[in-house]
Design a protein around this motif. Sequence first.
Motif, PDB file in Angstrom:
ATOM      1  N   PHE A 140       4.301   4.399  -6.603  1.00  0.00           N
ATOM      2  CA  PHE A 140       5.012   3.151  -6.638  1.00  0.00           C
ATOM      3  C   PHE A 140       4.152   2.057  -6.604  1.00  0.00           C
ATOM      4  N   ASN A 141       3.294   1.817  -5.403  1.00  0.00           N
ATOM      5  CA  ASN A 141       2.555   0.758  -5.272  1.00  0.00           C
ATOM      6  C   ASN A 141       3.338  -0.863  -5.342  1.00  0.00           C
ATOM      7  N   LEU A 142       4.616  -0.652  -4.661  1.00  0.00           N
ATOM      8  CA  LEU A 142       5.342  -1.900  -4.595  1.00  0.00           C
ATOM      9  C   LEU A 142       4.433  -2.896  -3.602  1.00  0.00           C
ATOM     10  N   PHE A 143       4.688  -4.133  -3.630  1.00  0.00           N
ATOM     11  CA  PHE A 143       4.206  -4.940  -2.728  1.00  0.00           C
ATOM     12  C   PHE A 143       4.749  -5.027  -1.500  1.00  0.00           C
ATOM     13  N   PRO A 144       4.288  -4.623  -0.301  1.00  0.00           N
ATOM     14  CA  PRO A 144       5.286  -4.314   1.039  1.00  0.00           C
ATOM     15  C   PRO A 144       5.577  -5.495   1.622  1.00  0.00           C
ATOM     16  N   HIS A 145       5.049  -6.661   1.314  1.00  0.00           N
ATOM     17  CA  HIS A 145       5.265  -7.819   2.059  1.00  0.00           C
ATOM     18  C   HIS A 145       6.323  -8.686   1.158  1.00  0.00           C
ATOM     19  N   MET A 146       6.874  -8.379  -0.072  1.00  0.00           N
ATOM     20  CA  MET A 146       7.651  -8.914  -0.783  1.00  0.00           C
ATOM     21  C   MET A 146       9.115  -8.109  -0.792  1.00  0.00           C
TER      22      MET A 146
END
Lengths: 221, 257
Positions: B97-103
């Motif tokens: 997935f590699n979503l941006f965790p801080h967003m």
Amino acid sequence: MAHNWDFATILQNWPVLWVGIKGTVFIFVITAILGLGGGLIVGIARYSKSPFVSWPARAFVEVFRNTPVLVQIIWFYYAFPILTGIETDPFLAAVLGISLNTMAFSAEIYRAGIQSINRAQWEAGKAIGMNYNQTLRRIILPVAVKRVLPALTNRGIEVFKMSTLASVVGYVETLNQAKLISDLNFNPIESYTAVAVIFFVVLYPVVQGTYVLERMLRKGD
Amino acid sequence: MSEILRIENLHKSFGDLEVLKGIDLAVQAGETVVLLGSSGSGKSTMLRCLNFMETPTEGKIHLNGELIGTERGGRMRYREAELCALRARIGMVFQHFNLFPHMTVLENVMEGQVIVLGRGKPEAQDKAMAQLDRVGLAEKAAEYPARLSGGQKQRVAIARALAMDPEVMLFDEVTSALDPELVGEVLKTIRQLAEDGMTMLCVTHELGFAYHVANRVLFLHEGTILEQGEPQSILKAPATDRMSEFLEGHSLFKLPD
């Protein structure tokens, strides 16, 4: 050995100490901003793939991490003006010594933070068309800095205590003023105890605050 | 149909290891191509060369008729800015997935639009919401990725790629990291995209998906395309022993009679 504690002379000289405390806070703010801010730039440079960028950054870190701050301050005060012709004063020498040392230490903290981020995050930024700087600024650093915040606040606490080293070249701060009071009133025990108490009273709540901060950050993950 | 992607003599080596040994492929607009192959066959590497997550050692890639890079001294040269612009036109979805965790979910889907495409925030937000709606996650817009299930994360990752209005989508084993019960929702989303006419290349182990959704199946073996064809024929009657063995290894999949 019984000592007759007499803090009356300290309280009488409170305005003198107060000048020192203001000097401590002032140099702390300047060196913390320069040191922790500059450290970010050095840390990013240290991480760079280009040896022309990473190598000088690494040399900088090693020089300032492996020499005592006290020696750096003295060196900037006595040796630097003679070698370069650039005049320094006690404040400038102390700011240089403390900031550069802090930059070196915090650069390693930032670098470790950047390295701790999964490579997949770089790929995710890259995959939507971001370049290196955009990915670093938008994706990597926000998470990396949050992750190393406890280590950075520790550095900040060190910087606050390191400010006393500025007294060696005569910068007016808390320790320097305490020495003045002690010389005039022959009360070194009370004077230096007062300095220790002042630092403790300021730092203890700050350190407790960092524990709370650490716990809050852990919860966010 | 028009040709959207052309790959000529693609080679990729990592040090002494040659992973891709000359791949040629032309993909038509709207086509769904599924890449099969055992691990180490080069299928992921091939996909990653198409948007230059890996730089090909040799070969040429054309997107919509334009050659990527410039040829100088018998070799292809690529400028970083050109590759960034190219990647913005090709969507990629990863196994993890590699979503941006801080967003938040919404910010994840807006990020590339704002930073790379320079869209204004209101426009980016509208587009993001439209894509989140498309993958069925509009109501999760304000959540952070950590609070989503694996399947939801992957659908957000798909929306993030779609929001860039890509010309081609690349799916790199996007269901391999999911719990079995979550695979379906992600495959359904991808299938819908295929039906909407998106051009897609998918590396997957889901033979059922290949059978029902792909227009063409490629079977990679040791860095070359060993077989290709329509899924209904190639999956039922592979021409090579290699592919037969591969299909037998995936015994979970029962081909419809």
